[in-house]
Motif scaffolding. Structure first.
Motif, mmCIF file in Angstrom:
data_model
loop_
_atom_site.group_PDB
_atom_site.id
_atom_site.type_symbol
_atom_site.label_atom_id
_atom_site.label_comp_id
_atom_site.label_asym_id
_atom_site.label_seq_id
_atom_site.Cartn_x
_atom_site.Cartn_y
_atom_site.Cartn_z
ATOM 1 N N ARG A 1 0.852 -0.872 0.421
ATOM 2 C CA ARG A 1 0.097 0.220 -0.345
ATOM 3 C C ARG A 1 1.288 1.068 0.195
ATOM 4 N NH1 ARG A 1 -2.398 1.484 4.560
ATOM 5 N NH2 ARG A 1 -1.664 -0.608 5.972
ATOM 6 N N LEU A 2 0.272 1.863 -0.807
ATOM 7 C CA LEU A 2 0.784 3.999 -0.899
ATOM 8 C C LEU A 2 0.928 4.411 0.822
ATOM 9 C CD1 LEU A 2 -0.280 4.769 -4.228
ATOM 10 C CD2 LEU A 2 2.776 5.247 -3.380
ATOM 11 N N THR A 3 2.052 4.446 1.173
ATOM 12 C CA THR A 3 2.351 6.279 2.417
ATOM 13 C C THR A 3 1.211 6.726 1.868
ATOM 14 O OG1 THR A 3 4.145 6.475 2.285
ATOM 15 C CG2 THR A 3 4.016 4.538 3.025
ATOM 16 N N GLU A 4 1.221 7.854 2.369
ATOM 17 C CA GLU A 4 1.040 8.963 2.940
ATOM 18 C C GLU A 4 1.802 9.648 1.682
ATOM 19 O OE1 GLU A 4 -0.727 13.120 4.726
ATOM 20 O OE2 GLU A 4 -0.233 11.270 5.971
ATOM 21 N N ALA A 5 3.053 9.507 1.938
ATOM 22 C CA ALA A 5 4.067 10.215 0.926
ATOM 23 C C ALA A 5 4.180 9.901 0.060
ATOM 24 C CB ALA A 5 5.375 10.396 1.617
ATOM 25 N N GLY A 6 3.901 9.017 -0.932
ATOM 26 C CA GLY A 6 3.480 8.002 -1.508
ATOM 27 C C GLY A 6 3.011 8.787 -2.306
ATOM 28 N N ARG A 7 1.326 8.091 -1.523
ATOM 29 C CA ARG A 7 0.515 8.987 -2.488
ATOM 30 C C ARG A 7 1.430 10.422 -2.775
ATOM 31 N NH1 ARG A 7 -2.618 6.306 1.482
ATOM 32 N NH2 ARG A 7 -2.667 8.337 2.899
ATOM 33 N N ALA A 8 1.578 11.451 -1.823
ATOM 34 C CA ALA A 8 1.692 12.235 -2.338
ATOM 35 C C ALA A 8 2.447 12.414 -3.983
ATOM 36 C CB ALA A 8 1.868 13.229 -1.062
ATOM 37 N N LEU A 9 3.836 12.198 -3.583
ATOM 38 C CA LEU A 9 4.374 11.620 -4.998
ATOM 39 C C LEU A 9 4.179 11.204 -6.554
ATOM 40 C CD1 LEU A 9 7.095 12.069 -5.793
ATOM 41 C CD2 LEU A 9 8.132 9.892 -4.403
ATOM 42 N N VAL A 10 3.257 10.578 -6.118
ATOM 43 C CA VAL A 10 2.303 10.260 -8.063
ATOM 44 C C VAL A 10 2.471 10.575 -8.053
ATOM 45 C CG1 VAL A 10 0.409 8.422 -8.418
ATOM 46 C CG2 VAL A 10 1.477 7.656 -6.529
ATOM 47 N N PRO A 11 1.357 11.900 -8.195
ATOM 48 C CA PRO A 11 1.151 13.234 -9.241
ATOM 49 C C PRO A 11 1.983 13.984 -9.686
ATOM 50 C CG PRO A 11 0.311 13.752 -7.147
ATOM 51 C CD PRO A 11 0.936 11.857 -7.202
ATOM 52 N N GLU A 12 3.764 13.908 -8.932
ATOM 53 C CA GLU A 12 4.255 14.745 -8.775
ATOM 54 C C GLU A 12 5.734 13.933 -9.890
ATOM 55 O OE1 GLU A 12 4.879 17.478 -8.770
ATOM 56 O OE2 GLU A 12 2.487 17.912 -7.368
ATOM 57 N N ALA A 13 5.509 12.585 -9.522
ATOM 58 C CA ALA A 13 6.347 11.797 -9.675
ATOM 59 C C ALA A 13 5.577 11.624 -12.160
ATOM 60 C CB ALA A 13 6.597 10.588 -9.737
ATOM 61 N N ARG A 14 4.726 11.599 -11.418
ATOM 62 C CA ARG A 14 4.828 11.476 -13.513
ATOM 63 C C ARG A 14 4.247 12.523 -14.144
ATOM 64 N NH1 ARG A 14 -1.331 9.060 -10.989
ATOM 65 N NH2 ARG A 14 -0.488 6.706 -11.665
ATOM 66 N N ARG A 15 4.016 14.186 -13.381
ATOM 67 C CA ARG A 15 4.496 14.915 -14.079
ATOM 68 C C ARG A 15 5.830 15.520 -14.175
ATOM 69 N NH1 ARG A 15 -0.538 17.059 -11.708
ATOM 70 N NH2 ARG A 15 0.808 17.048 -9.472
ATOM 71 N N THR A 16 6.908 14.744 -13.488
ATOM 72 C CA THR A 16 7.824 15.090 -13.869
ATOM 73 C C THR A 16 8.521 13.511 -14.595
ATOM 74 O OG1 THR A 16 8.519 15.074 -11.549
ATOM 75 C CG2 THR A 16 10.111 14.719 -12.766
ATOM 76 N N LEU A 17 8.416 12.467 -15.461
ATOM 77 C CA LEU A 17 8.536 11.548 -16.048
ATOM 78 C C LEU A 17 7.225 12.235 -17.474
ATOM 79 C CD1 LEU A 17 7.326 8.703 -14.596
ATOM 80 C CD2 LEU A 17 9.658 9.103 -14.979
ATOM 81 N N ARG A 18 6.212 13.191 -17.100
ATOM 82 C CA ARG A 18 6.075 13.460 -18.125
ATOM 83 C C ARG A 18 6.461 14.459 -18.985
ATOM 84 N NH1 ARG A 18 -0.545 15.052 -19.305
ATOM 85 N NH2 ARG A 18 -0.024 16.203 -17.348
ATOM 86 N N ALA A 19 7.458 15.550 -18.551
ATOM 87 C CA ALA A 19 8.313 16.672 -18.856
ATOM 88 C C ALA A 19 9.502 16.155 -18.978
ATOM 89 C CB ALA A 19 8.426 17.533 -17.597
ATOM 90 N N ALA A 20 9.423 14.901 -18.991
ATOM 91 C CA ALA A 20 11.642 14.267 -19.156
ATOM 92 C C ALA A 20 11.155 13.610 -20.805
ATOM 93 C CB ALA A 20 11.678 13.491 -18.424
ATOM 94 N N ALA A 21 9.668 13.318 -20.878
ATOM 95 C CA ALA A 21 9.083 12.765 -22.107
ATOM 96 C C ALA A 21 9.072 14.082 -23.469
ATOM 97 C CB ALA A 21 8.483 12.191 -22.051
#
Length: 287
Positions: A56-76
């Motif tokens: 299960r995601l922790t609270e920190a993990g849930r917070a990171l998901v959208p930011e990680a996706r945005r970072t990966l999209r920016a790199a792409a």
């Protein structure tokens, strides 16, 4: 923090299962575990709760998901922009679409896009419009064809493709067929066949009745257009449908109602500066 670690994190966050995530990433499970541990060490906090039975995601993990996706999209986007300078559009384009797709010719659009940009990997995901819009907002989708009611959330841009009133589907021979246009207040007394919450057509209908101060009985909620048509055809209820669906189905009566819910088909996408080269090419093709 490395892009590779963020990619591993996002896939595990979606799968919540190390074996499935590792298989999807084409790496061994031990390598995935090491990558996640290194990311957690770098951030100084656990991102997942692990047990022998579940992840299960922790609270920190849930917070990171959208930011990680945005970072990966920016790199792409950065990688694809460099390739585009050389006249080659590459990468992956994830397109969302709703089931009520009669209002636009998605297969033809995808054929034209693939012909023009054969090096782009196309992916399709079908879901209710509210889920599609959220998918665009959280960078899970590059763009999506949606039935839009109201304004899109912050971080999502929309391009309207068509707007029109939704007709009321009734069984053949229904009394409303001889009385069109039918006042909305008269329709409120009928049992309704409707789509599940989240569909654009359902949202538009709910908002219309709410604004008019009217209540209705939704007797049947379905997630399938053929079943919707069958239930109305059998006289079990009436229901508002997108105009394109009415044109494609001749087994029912389609009646004008005053006022009628509005069917707005739109393409939802990130702000222009966040679009990948492939997404920009698709929007340019749409016109």
């Amino acid at each position: 923090m490395e892009l590779r670690q963020l990619d591993h994190f996002v896939v595990l966050a979606e799968e919540l299962h190390f074996t499935r995530a590792a298989a999807r990433l084409h790496i061994v499970q031990s390598a995935l575990s090491a990558s996640i541990r290194a990311l957690e060490s770098d951030l100084g906090t656990p991102l997942f709760h692990r047990s022998t039975k579940q992840v299960r995601l922790t609270e920190a993990g849930r917070a990171l998901v959208p930011e990680a996706r945005r970072t990966l999209r920016a790199a792409a986007v950065a990688r694809e922009s460099v390739a585009a300078v050389q006249g080659v559009t590459t990468g992956r384009l994830v397109v969302g679409f709703m089931q009520a797709s009669h209002s636009y010719d998605l297969p033809e659009l995808l054929r034209r896009f693939h012909t023009a940009h054969p090096k782009v990997q196309l992916r399709l995901r079908q879901a209710p419009s509210t889920e599609l819009i959220e998918g665009v907002r959280t960078a899970q989708l590059d763009l999506a064809f949606v039935g839009l009611s109201g304004r899109a959330p912050a971080g999502v841009s929309v391009r309207t493709l068509s707007v029109g009133p939704m007709p009321l589907a009734c069984p053949l021979g229904h009394r409303f067929a001889a009385a069109a246009p039918v006042p909305l207040a008269d329709v409120a007394g009928e049992p309704f066949v409707d789509f599940v919450p989240g569909w654009g057509a359902r949202t538009s209908t709910d908002e219309l009745f709410r604004a008019a101060g009217l209540q209705r009985l939704t007797a049947f909620e379905v997630n399938d257009i053929p079943l919707f048509t069958d239930l109305v055809e059998q006289g079990l209820g009436v229901g508002f449908v997108p105009p394109g669906m009415a044109a494609a189905t001749a087994r029912l009566e389609y009646v004008a109602v005053d006022p009628a819910p509005t069917w707005r088909v739109a393409v939802a996408h990130p702000p222009r500066e966040q679009l990948s080269a492939a997404a920009r090419a698709m929007l340019d093709l749409i016109g």
